[in-house]
Write an enzyme that holds these catalytic residues in place. Structure first.
Site, PDB file in Angstrom:
ATOM      1  N   LYS A 155       0.819  -1.235   0.000  1.00  0.00           N
ATOM      2  CA  LYS A 155       0.000   0.000   0.000  1.00  0.00           C
ATOM      3  C   LYS A 155       0.841   1.268   0.000  1.00  0.00           C
ATOM      4  O   LYS A 155       0.417   2.299  -0.531  1.00  0.00           O
ATOM      5  CB  LYS A 155      -0.948  -0.002   1.196  1.00  0.00           C
ATOM      6  CG  LYS A 155      -2.000  -1.062   1.029  1.00  0.00           C
ATOM      7  CD  LYS A 155      -2.963  -1.139   2.159  1.00  0.00           C
ATOM      8  CE  LYS A 155      -3.761  -2.429   1.978  1.00  0.00           C
ATOM      9  NZ  LYS A 155      -4.984  -2.490   2.704  1.00  0.00           N
ATOM     10  N   GLY A 166     -12.333  -9.048  10.061  1.00  0.00           N
ATOM     11  CA  GLY A 166     -12.256  -7.970   9.069  1.00  0.00           C
ATOM     12  C   GLY A 166     -13.275  -8.049   7.944  1.00  0.00           C
ATOM     13  O   GLY A 166     -13.155  -7.295   6.969  1.00  0.00           O
ATOM     14  N   ASP A 217      -9.738   1.921   2.824  1.00  0.00           N
ATOM     15  CA  ASP A 217      -9.648   1.095   4.041  1.00  0.00           C
ATOM     16  C   ASP A 217     -10.174   1.856   5.254  1.00  0.00           C
ATOM     17  O   ASP A 217     -10.858   1.296   6.115  1.00  0.00           O
ATOM     18  CB  ASP A 217      -8.186   0.738   4.344  1.00  0.00           C
ATOM     19  CG  ASP A 217      -7.661  -0.357   3.436  1.00  0.00           C
ATOM     20  OD1 ASP A 217      -8.449  -1.186   2.969  1.00  0.00           O
ATOM     21  OD2 ASP A 217      -6.443  -0.366   3.204  1.00  0.00           O
TER      22      ASP A 217
HETATM   23  P1  NDP Z   1       1.953  -4.046   5.875  1.00  0.00           P
HETATM   24  O1  NDP Z   1       2.860  -5.051   5.273  1.00  0.00           O
HETATM   25  O2  NDP Z   1       2.005  -2.651   5.390  1.00  0.00           O
HETATM   26  O3  NDP Z   1       2.210  -4.014   7.479  1.00  0.00           O
HETATM   27  C1  NDP Z   1       2.337  -5.199   8.192  1.00  0.00           C
HETATM   28  C2  NDP Z   1       2.504  -4.916   9.684  1.00  0.00           C
HETATM   29  O4  NDP Z   1       2.402  -6.165  10.338  1.00  0.00           O
HETATM   30  C3  NDP Z   1       3.822  -4.302  10.088  1.00  0.00           C
HETATM   31  O5  NDP Z   1       3.604  -3.398  11.160  1.00  0.00           O
HETATM   32  C4  NDP Z   1       4.650  -5.506  10.574  1.00  0.00           C
HETATM   33  O6  NDP Z   1       5.572  -5.194  11.609  1.00  0.00           O
HETATM   34  C5  NDP Z   1       3.551  -6.349  11.189  1.00  0.00           C
HETATM   35  N1  NDP Z   1       3.850  -7.781  11.205  1.00  0.00           N
HETATM   36  C6  NDP Z   1       3.939  -8.643  10.150  1.00  0.00           C
HETATM   37  N2  NDP Z   1       4.163  -9.892  10.574  1.00  0.00           N
HETATM   38  C7  NDP Z   1       4.230  -9.835  11.930  1.00  0.00           C
HETATM   39  C8  NDP Z   1       4.431 -10.802  12.947  1.00  0.00           C
HETATM   40  N3  NDP Z   1       4.616 -12.091  12.651  1.00  0.00           N
HETATM   41  N4  NDP Z   1       4.421 -10.402  14.232  1.00  0.00           N
HETATM   42  C9  NDP Z   1       4.216  -9.099  14.549  1.00  0.00           C
HETATM   43  N5  NDP Z   1       4.016  -8.116  13.624  1.00  0.00           N
HETATM   44  C10 NDP Z   1       4.021  -8.492  12.335  1.00  0.00           C
HETATM   45  O7  NDP Z   1       0.488  -4.673   5.725  1.00  0.00           O
HETATM   46  P2  NDP Z   1      -0.927  -3.968   5.505  1.00  0.00           P
HETATM   47  O8  NDP Z   1      -1.072  -2.825   6.440  1.00  0.00           O
HETATM   48  O9  NDP Z   1      -1.136  -3.738   4.067  1.00  0.00           O
HETATM   49  O10 NDP Z   1      -1.946  -5.164   5.904  1.00  0.00           O
HETATM   50  C11 NDP Z   1      -1.938  -5.678   7.210  1.00  0.00           C
HETATM   51  C12 NDP Z   1      -3.038  -6.717   7.378  1.00  0.00           C
HETATM   52  O11 NDP Z   1      -4.328  -6.138   7.269  1.00  0.00           O
HETATM   53  C13 NDP Z   1      -2.984  -7.869   6.383  1.00  0.00           C
HETATM   54  O12 NDP Z   1      -3.212  -9.057   7.089  1.00  0.00           O
HETATM   55  C14 NDP Z   1      -4.148  -7.578   5.454  1.00  0.00           C
HETATM   56  O13 NDP Z   1      -4.701  -8.760   4.885  1.00  0.00           O
HETATM   57  C15 NDP Z   1      -5.149  -6.923   6.430  1.00  0.00           C
HETATM   58  N6  NDP Z   1      -6.121  -6.037   5.763  1.00  0.00           N
HETATM   59  C16 NDP Z   1      -7.466  -6.324   5.804  1.00  0.00           C
HETATM   60  C17 NDP Z   1      -8.391  -5.490   5.196  1.00  0.00           C
HETATM   61  C18 NDP Z   1      -9.847  -5.775   5.227  1.00  0.00           C
HETATM   62  O14 NDP Z   1     -10.584  -5.197   4.414  1.00  0.00           O
HETATM   63  N7  NDP Z   1     -10.350  -6.588   6.131  1.00  0.00           N
HETATM   64  C19 NDP Z   1      -7.964  -4.271   4.493  1.00  0.00           C
HETATM   65  C20 NDP Z   1      -6.554  -4.028   4.569  1.00  0.00           C
HETATM   66  C21 NDP Z   1      -5.665  -4.905   5.170  1.00  0.00           C
HETATM   67  P3  NDP Z   1       7.127  -4.834  11.331  1.00  0.00           P
HETATM   68  O15 NDP Z   1       7.160  -3.348  11.096  1.00  0.00           O
HETATM   69  O16 NDP Z   1       7.816  -5.219  12.585  1.00  0.00           O
HETATM   70  O17 NDP Z   1       7.549  -5.638  10.137  1.00  0.00           O
END
Ligand code: NDP
Length: 265
Positions: A64, A229, A100
């Site tokens: 994104k 979600g 979103d």
């Molecule tokens: P990003 O990749 O931009 O951000 C991911 C975040 O998750 C980061 O803060 C990362 O932390 C953290 N993270 C990833 N893996 C782990 C882990 N194992 N333990 C702890 N923290 C973790 O993702 P998005 O913001 O684009 O999407 C996030 C989620 O939201 C996804 O699962 C997506 O499917 C869901 N989503 C659902 C929507 C809906 O309509 N229901 C709409 C949009 C998103 P770090 O900085 O430490 O890497």
């Protein structure tokens, strides 16, 4: 001519967006088709968009912020949060939006009188949600695994924590915006922190849909009010569809057509 739309992401196979949009295109007799595209390298988003000759796209995890950079024009909110989940092509230019945030806000209308929110995660979606929630009067704090991604939140004036610096205050609502639990069984924060949070929180929301994440499972066991979600997905999808079709359909009609996707699978 039939228009083609797609969702870009990594992973993307879980996405229900193709089914939702295709249900709406069919019901509203709009000549278009929506597919998915597994994109590992987010920096190639713009190139792929043009190569596939798309009319519009959605962007999911983890692109994104790259989608924000891929656009020629941005609406005011997308510009503010630096995160784009919807792109529309007009006259050869890419216009970026964030649906979103409004989608999420709509999905929590049922919860009244709660003010203190802790958001887990500091990715693209977290940024959009934290800003819109604060704009709507909620007190929002952010907890993320890595310190590095908290920098833009600090610049926006949010109180932030990494796992090492977390100190507990009373939060009414905990929202998991991390991708922990999406394609694995990990928790968004260490169990000891989660246990502290469950002690005080009333509502736990995971924006992941289509499965019970370990976070929501534990929240249920701790007798919290829980929500996944799905409603956010539906409402962000309705808004994206309005952008794709230039507001020519009634949002209730889109809603009713997209809802069918939730029965189909
Ligand atoms: P990003 O990749 O931009 O951000 C991911 C975040 O998750 C980061 O803060 C990362 O932390 C953290 N993270 C990833 N893996 C782990 C882990 N194992 N333990 C702890 N923290 C973790 O993702 P998005 O913001 O684009 O999407 C996030 C989620 O939201 C996804 O699962 C997506 O499917 C869901 N989503 C659902 C929507 C809906 O309509 N229901 C709409 C949009 C998103 P770090 O900085 O430490 O890497």
């Amino acid at each position: 001519m039939r228009e083609l739309f797609a969702i870009f992401g990594d992973p993307v196979s879980h996405s229900k967006s193709p089914l939702m949009h295709n249900c709406a295109f069919k019901a509203l007799k709009y000549d278009a088709c929506y597919t998915r595209y597994h994109l590992s390298d987010g920096s190639r988003l713009r190139e792929k968009f043009f190569e596939l000759d798309l009319a519009g796209a959605n962007i999911t995890v983890p692109h994104k912020e790259e989608a924000f950079r891929a656009c020629d024009e941005l609406d005011e909110f997308a510009l503010k949060v630096g995160s784009v989940n919807t792109i529309v092509k007009r006259d050869g230019k890419l216009y970026g939006y964030n649906t979103d945030a409004t989608g999420f806000l709509k999905s929590i209308e049922e919860f009244k009188d709660f003010k203190k929110i802790l958001i887990l995660g500091a990715g693209g979606t977290s940024k959009a949600l934290s800003v819109i929630l604060r704009d709507n009067g909620y007190e929002v704090e952010i907890l993320n695994r890595s310190q590095a991604r908290l920098t833009p939140f600090i610049a926006l004036g949010f109180k932030t924590y990494s796992f090492d610096t977390f100190s507990m205050t009373n939060f009414d609502i905990i929202i998991n915006t991390t991708s922990a639990g999406l394609s694995d069984n990990s928790l968004p924060v260490p169990l000891n922190i989660l246990t502290l949070l469950f002690d005080k929180a009333v509502i736990c929301i995971d924006i992941i849909y289509g499965k019970e994440t370990p976070f929501l499972k534990l929240a249920k066991e701790a007798k919290k009010i829980t929500k996944d979600g799905s409603d956010m997905l539906l409402h962000q999808g309705i808004k994206a569809f309005e952008h794709f079709t230039q507001y020519r359909f009634d949002s209730q009609e889109i809603h009713d057509a997209m809802k069918k996707a939730f029965i189909l699978s």
